[in-house]
Write a protein that holds these residues in place. Structure first.
Motif, PDB file in Angstrom:
ATOM      1  N   ASN A  92      -4.421   8.836  -9.538  1.00  0.00           N
ATOM      2  CA  ASN A  92      -5.580   8.474  -8.746  1.00  0.00           C
ATOM      3  C   ASN A  92      -5.184   7.634  -7.546  1.00  0.00           C
ATOM      4  O   ASN A  92      -4.059   7.168  -7.430  1.00  0.00           O
ATOM      5  N   ALA A  93      -6.138   7.505  -6.637  1.00  0.00           N
ATOM      6  CA  ALA A  93      -5.917   6.703  -5.437  1.00  0.00           C
ATOM      7  C   ALA A  93      -7.178   5.910  -5.173  1.00  0.00           C
ATOM      8  O   ALA A  93      -8.253   6.268  -5.646  1.00  0.00           O
ATOM      9  N   LYS A  94      -7.028   4.860  -4.401  1.00  0.00           N
ATOM     10  CA  LYS A  94      -8.186   4.016  -4.094  1.00  0.00           C
ATOM     11  C   LYS A  94      -9.259   4.797  -3.364  1.00  0.00           C
ATOM     12  O   LYS A  94      -8.963   5.693  -2.592  1.00  0.00           O
ATOM     13  N   CYS A  95     -10.485   4.447  -3.607  1.00  0.00           N
ATOM     14  CA  CYS A  95     -11.556   5.079  -2.826  1.00  0.00           C
ATOM     15  C   CYS A  95     -12.665   4.061  -2.624  1.00  0.00           C
ATOM     16  O   CYS A  95     -12.603   2.949  -3.135  1.00  0.00           O
ATOM     17  N   ASP A  96     -13.667   4.484  -1.868  1.00  0.00           N
ATOM     18  CA  ASP A  96     -14.795   3.578  -1.634  1.00  0.00           C
ATOM     19  C   ASP A  96     -15.539   3.376  -2.940  1.00  0.00           C
ATOM     20  O   ASP A  96     -15.630   4.257  -3.770  1.00  0.00           O
ATOM     21  N   LYS A  97     -16.099   2.197  -3.080  1.00  0.00           N
ATOM     22  CA  LYS A  97     -16.809   1.879  -4.303  1.00  0.00           C
ATOM     23  C   LYS A  97     -18.109   2.670  -4.350  1.00  0.00           C
ATOM     24  O   LYS A  97     -18.967   2.522  -3.476  1.00  0.00           O
ATOM     25  N   GLU A 116     -24.175   0.513 -15.533  1.00  0.00           N
ATOM     26  CA  GLU A 116     -23.905   1.619 -14.631  1.00  0.00           C
ATOM     27  C   GLU A 116     -22.415   1.729 -14.371  1.00  0.00           C
ATOM     28  O   GLU A 116     -21.732   0.730 -14.135  1.00  0.00           O
ATOM     29  N   ALA A 117     -21.922   2.950 -14.433  1.00  0.00           N
ATOM     30  CA  ALA A 117     -20.493   3.162 -14.199  1.00  0.00           C
ATOM     31  C   ALA A 117     -20.177   2.996 -12.721  1.00  0.00           C
ATOM     32  O   ALA A 117     -20.973   3.377 -11.863  1.00  0.00           O
ATOM     33  N   ILE A 118     -19.044   2.404 -12.444  1.00  0.00           N
ATOM     34  CA  ILE A 118     -18.645   2.179 -11.057  1.00  0.00           C
ATOM     35  C   ILE A 118     -17.310   2.862 -10.818  1.00  0.00           C
ATOM     36  O   ILE A 118     -16.406   2.800 -11.646  1.00  0.00           O
ATOM     37  N   LYS A 119     -17.243   3.539  -9.687  1.00  0.00           N
ATOM     38  CA  LYS A 119     -16.025   4.287  -9.385  1.00  0.00           C
ATOM     39  C   LYS A 119     -15.304   3.604  -8.237  1.00  0.00           C
ATOM     40  O   LYS A 119     -15.863   3.439  -7.159  1.00  0.00           O
ATOM     41  N   THR A 120     -14.084   3.171  -8.474  1.00  0.00           N
ATOM     42  CA  THR A 120     -13.318   2.552  -7.394  1.00  0.00           C
ATOM     43  C   THR A 120     -12.068   3.354  -7.070  1.00  0.00           C
ATOM     44  O   THR A 120     -11.367   3.052  -6.126  1.00  0.00           O
ATOM     45  N   ARG A 121     -11.785   4.332  -7.899  1.00  0.00           N
ATOM     46  CA  ARG A 121     -10.600   5.153  -7.653  1.00  0.00           C
ATOM     47  C   ARG A 121     -10.989   6.626  -7.714  1.00  0.00           C
ATOM     48  O   ARG A 121     -11.858   7.012  -8.481  1.00  0.00           O
ATOM     49  N   ALA A 122     -10.347   7.401  -6.882  1.00  0.00           N
ATOM     50  CA  ALA A 122     -10.633   8.836  -6.862  1.00  0.00           C
ATOM     51  C   ALA A 122      -9.478   9.588  -7.487  1.00  0.00           C
ATOM     52  O   ALA A 122      -8.339   9.141  -7.453  1.00  0.00           O
ATOM     53  N   LEU A 123      -9.788  10.740  -8.059  1.00  0.00           N
ATOM     54  CA  LEU A 123      -8.747  11.544  -8.685  1.00  0.00           C
ATOM     55  C   LEU A 123      -7.914  12.234  -7.617  1.00  0.00           C
ATOM     56  O   LEU A 123      -8.445  12.776  -6.654  1.00  0.00           O
ATOM     57  N   THR A 124      -6.616  12.201  -7.781  1.00  0.00           N
ATOM     58  CA  THR A 124      -5.778  13.054  -6.951  1.00  0.00           C
ATOM     59  C   THR A 124      -5.110  14.126  -7.810  1.00  0.00           C
ATOM     60  O   THR A 124      -4.545  15.062  -7.309  1.00  0.00           O
ATOM     61  N   ARG A 125      -5.194  13.916  -9.120  1.00  0.00           N
ATOM     62  CA  ARG A 125      -4.653  14.938 -10.011  1.00  0.00           C
ATOM     63  C   ARG A 125      -5.339  14.780 -11.357  1.00  0.00           C
ATOM     64  O   ARG A 125      -5.503  13.658 -11.840  1.00  0.00           O
ATOM     65  N   ILE A 176      -7.850  15.045   0.811  1.00  0.00           N
ATOM     66  CA  ILE A 176      -8.936  14.174   1.316  1.00  0.00           C
ATOM     67  C   ILE A 176      -8.846  12.803   0.662  1.00  0.00           C
ATOM     68  O   ILE A 176      -8.921  11.772   1.336  1.00  0.00           O
ATOM     69  N   ALA A 177      -8.656  12.815  -0.654  1.00  0.00           N
ATOM     70  CA  ALA A 177      -8.623  11.548  -1.384  1.00  0.00           C
ATOM     71  C   ALA A 177      -7.448  10.692  -0.931  1.00  0.00           C
ATOM     72  O   ALA A 177      -7.591   9.480  -0.714  1.00  0.00           O
ATOM     73  N   VAL A 178      -6.303  11.340  -0.757  1.00  0.00           N
ATOM     74  CA  VAL A 178      -5.109  10.578  -0.346  1.00  0.00           C
ATOM     75  C   VAL A 178      -5.308   9.994   1.041  1.00  0.00           C
ATOM     76  O   VAL A 178      -4.989   8.829   1.306  1.00  0.00           O
ATOM     77  N   LYS A 179      -5.881  10.809   1.932  1.00  0.00           N
ATOM     78  CA  LYS A 179      -6.120  10.362   3.301  1.00  0.00           C
ATOM     79  C   LYS A 179      -7.023   9.136   3.303  1.00  0.00           C
ATOM     80  O   LYS A 179      -6.766   8.133   3.956  1.00  0.00           O
ATOM     81  N   ARG A 180      -8.123   9.276   2.525  1.00  0.00           N
ATOM     82  CA  ARG A 180      -9.107   8.195   2.466  1.00  0.00           C
ATOM     83  C   ARG A 180      -8.445   6.932   1.901  1.00  0.00           C
ATOM     84  O   ARG A 180      -8.680   5.826   2.387  1.00  0.00           O
ATOM     85  N   GLU A 182      -5.365   6.121   2.167  1.00  0.00           N
ATOM     86  CA  GLU A 182      -4.507   5.537   3.204  1.00  0.00           C
ATOM     87  C   GLU A 182      -5.328   4.746   4.203  1.00  0.00           C
ATOM     88  O   GLU A 182      -4.954   3.647   4.620  1.00  0.00           O
ATOM     89  N   GLU A 183      -6.479   5.345   4.562  1.00  0.00           N
ATOM     90  CA  GLU A 183      -7.364   4.653   5.507  1.00  0.00           C
ATOM     91  C   GLU A 183      -7.791   3.309   4.936  1.00  0.00           C
ATOM     92  O   GLU A 183      -7.752   2.283   5.616  1.00  0.00           O
ATOM     93  N   ILE A 184      -8.206   3.372   3.647  1.00  0.00           N
ATOM     94  CA  ILE A 184      -8.671   2.130   3.012  1.00  0.00           C
ATOM     95  C   ILE A 184      -7.548   1.103   3.003  1.00  0.00           C
ATOM     96  O   ILE A 184      -7.753  -0.070   3.322  1.00  0.00           O
ATOM     97  N   GLU A 185      -6.380   1.604   2.696  1.00  0.00           N
ATOM     98  CA  GLU A 185      -5.197   0.731   2.661  1.00  0.00           C
ATOM     99  C   GLU A 185      -4.989   0.093   4.035  1.00  0.00           C
ATOM    100  O   GLU A 185      -4.794  -1.112   4.154  1.00  0.00           O
ATOM    101  N   ALA A 186      -5.080   0.967   5.065  1.00  0.00           N
ATOM    102  CA  ALA A 186      -4.860   0.488   6.436  1.00  0.00           C
ATOM    103  C   ALA A 186      -5.915  -0.544   6.807  1.00  0.00           C
ATOM    104  O   ALA A 186      -5.608  -1.599   7.380  1.00  0.00           O
ATOM    105  N   GLU A 187      -7.171  -0.229   6.429  1.00  0.00           N
ATOM    106  CA  GLU A 187      -8.262  -1.169   6.728  1.00  0.00           C
ATOM    107  C   GLU A 187      -7.992  -2.507   6.056  1.00  0.00           C
ATOM    108  O   GLU A 187      -8.138  -3.569   6.673  1.00  0.00           O
ATOM    109  N   ALA A 188      -7.597  -2.402   4.788  1.00  0.00           N
ATOM    110  CA  ALA A 188      -7.342  -3.621   4.029  1.00  0.00           C
ATOM    111  C   ALA A 188      -6.213  -4.411   4.682  1.00  0.00           C
ATOM    112  O   ALA A 188      -6.289  -5.638   4.820  1.00  0.00           O
ATOM    113  N   GLU A 189      -5.214  -3.651   5.114  1.00  0.00           N
ATOM    114  CA  GLU A 189      -4.061  -4.269   5.770  1.00  0.00           C
ATOM    115  C   GLU A 189      -4.513  -4.999   7.030  1.00  0.00           C
ATOM    116  O   GLU A 189      -4.161  -6.160   7.271  1.00  0.00           O
TER     117      GLU A 189
END
Ligand code: SF4
Ligand code: SF4
Lengths: 214, 375
Positions: A92-97, A116-125, A176-180, A182-189
């Protein structure tokens, strides 16, 4: 001596006919054999269409091939850890909450905590190796959102072993998930850098003020 | 006069692929014509290392593996392991009453289906194919019922540590009662078909006699031990679960058709046990209370350091689980003691001097199941 001899012969005959009478009676009993695949055995209703015996069709909780509802999965990896033979592979990879919703748009509840279930990571595999799976149902029981569950499918002939690995995340979705991520990572950075900058400025200011006081 | 001809025993292999070995077991026979002089069982063809596997998987994750220890009576294997772990954790008093009743119902049902297969297979080995088909037909009904509650027909993974995985519906209970009403006359019918058949009795009686003392010496368990006239049943003598609350008899061999402890005695003990199981299930169906079906158990348990040996009565006898825990997420050591193994160990002794065809009768009457034997 002679009497016992004839008695034995008589016993041999009568005992055979006793058995034969039961076999004969069975000819008039309802036939229980299910003529699969002519008969659709997937449920109680469909089996009754062509089959007259007393066996039931497959129940709704039948433990067949696993399926994943991507929309519900929060990539929490509990199923992967529960499986005794490691046939589930999750990356998995980070994603928007977000909050996963079911078909009617209602938020999905965690079955154990009722929150309520909360999703913070997206599946990449998400691969399930059906060739290894023993259909024990442990992953289904452990999944908090009910995303992974058994189907009634039990016919698993495939042409090669690779086909027995079920992939639930396509390459496109993964990209898409990986790209997102990376973006999140970059934003966080970027945020981090900005924060550090601010802190640095504040510190310098403080020092300057200190210097001025002295 | 000394014979000029040199004679020697002929060594032949029976198995591993032999229709009467119920799986893959090999017997190395030294024969003198039709007579077996020496019989050496060679086991291990179905060894899967289940005991070793337990050391690398979680406590709960091992439950489906116990299905595979003895696939003919998976419920009983589940129960044996789960009760051992519960005892180790000291939570055996927390199991809800309803779960206990369900456990006994399903394991007695499984005993019926297991004995049905054992009896049917013994008949089939003796050349009577019809009873086997009758029994398999009835077993399908039991499988249907199990499928209803857990979704699988053979490897159930239904009993879990702390209770059972799913509650049973009222439909299941009524269908079970219905099945018992339907099945009870069939047992008698099949008895008339085969068990009381003079030819069959002549074939089984007085073959491979195991006197009570020998049975105890060789550590026979379950129906094989009771067939020799020793009245010992874990359900009665070291009761567990709700067995003290139900009323049932322990059938033993009495030398019905010949000598005490022959193949026919062992066979008939199984037939009578089916009737006793029906009795137990009827009582349970009447007494079953409402309520929870699972105690609260963490998703990843760590039983305290220590060890336990817990015995239950499965269709193949006294199955014991010896488990050592070092307080981690998986067992440190697990050993399964099964009835088939001790049944196998007596074969060299009783097979000496019998006909080759009688060896098939011996294996059939001892109800050896290869995967349980090798694990
Ligand atoms: S059903 Fe059992 S073996 Fe199959 S993936 Fe789930 S936990 Fe693993
Ligand atoms: S299928 Fe369920 S348990 Fe597995 S990662 Fe998704 S939400 Fe978690």
């Amino acid at each position: 001596m002679m009497g016992a001899y004839f008695q034995n012969i008589k016993n041999g005959f009568t005992t055979v006919f006793e058995g034969m009478s039961i076999t004969f009676a069975t000819m008039f009993v309802r036939k229980e054999t299910v003529q699969y695949p002519e008969v659709d055995i997937t449920s109680n209703k469909t089996i009754a269409e062509k089959y007259k015996g007393s066996l039931m069709g497959m129940p709704d909780n039948y433990r067949g091939v696993l399926i994943l509802e991507n929309g519900l999965c929060t990539a929490c990896q509990i199923c992967q850890r529960t499986c005794p033979i490691d046939c589930i592979a999750i990356e998995n990879a980070k994603c928007d909450k977000t909050k996963p919703t079911d078909k009617d748009g209602k938020p999905v509840l965690n079955r154990f905590t009722q929150k309520e279930a909360i999703k913070t990571r997206a599946l990449t595999r998400f691969d399930i190796n059906i060739a290894k799976c023993m259909f024990c149902g442990l992953c289904e029981a452990a999944c908090p959102t009910g995303a992974i569950h058994h189907t009634k499918q039990f016919e698993m002939n495939r042409e090669c072993q690779e086909d027995l690995v079920l992939r639930f995340v396509s390459d496109g979705e993964k990209e898409i998930a990986v790209k997102r991520a990376e973006e999140i990572e970059a934003e966080a950075e970027a945020k981090k850098a900005a924060k550090a900058e601010k802190e640095k400025e504040a510190k310098e200011k403080e020092e300057q003020e200190k210097g001025a006081e002295e | 006069m000394t014979s000029a001809l040199k004679t020697e025993y002929l060594t032949i292999n029976m198995g591993p692929q032999h229709p009467s070995t119920h799986g893959v077991i090999r017997f190395i026979l030294k024969t003198d014509g039709e007579i077996i002089h020496e019989c050496d069982p060679d086991v291990g063809y179905l060894h899967r290392g289940i005991e070793k596997l337990a050391e690398s998987i979680t406590w709960q994750g091992f439950v489906p593996y116990t299905d595979r220890v003895d696939y003919v009576c998976a419920m009983n294997s589940n129960l044996a392991y789960c009760m051992a772990v519960e005892k180790l954790m000291g939570m055996d008093s927390e199991i809800p009453k309803r779960a206990e009743y369900i456990r006994v119902i399903v394991s007695e049902m499984n005993r019926i289906s297991s004995h049905a297969v054992a009896i049917g297979a013994a008949d089939m080995d003796m050349g009577a194919f019809t009873p086997f088909i009758h029994f398999l037909r009835e077993r399908e009904h039991i499988n249907d019922l199990f499928e209803m509650i857990c979704g699988a027909r053979l490897t159930y993974n239904y009993i879990c540590i702390g209770g059972v995985n799913a509650d049973v519906s009222p439909t299941f209970l009524s269908k079970t009662a219905e099945f018992l009403d339907h099945f009870e006359p069939i047992v008698e019918q099949i008895n008339r078909l085969i068990s009381y058949n003079q030819i069959f009795i002549k074939r089984f009686a007085d073959v491979a006699i195991v006197p009570p003392k020998m049975a105890i010496d060789y550590n026979l368990v379950g129906p094989n031990l009771r067939g020799s006239g020793v009245k010992f049943d874990i359900r009665k003598d070291k009761p567990y679960s709700i067995y003290p609350e139900v009323d049932f008899n322990v059938p033993i061999g009495t030398g019905r058709a010949g000598t005490l402890g022959d193949c026919y005695d062992r066979y008939m003990v199984r037939v009578e046990e089916i009737n006793e199981s029906i009795k137990i299930i009827r009582q349970c169906l009447k007494q079953i209370p409402d309520g929870e079906t699972k105690a609260i158990v963490k998703s990843s348990i760590k039983p305290p350091k220590g060890h336990i040996y817990f015995r239950t009565e499965t269709p193949r006898g006294d199955t014991g689980y010896f488990i050592v825990s070092d307080g981690k997420t998986s067992p440190a050591r697990l050993k399964i003691r099964t009835g088939s193994f001790t049944g196998m160990s007596i074969i060299p002794e009783i097979a000496r001097g019998v006909f080759i065809a009688d060896l098939v009768a011996i294996i059939g009457s001892l109800d050896v199941v290869a995967p349980e034997l090798d694990r």
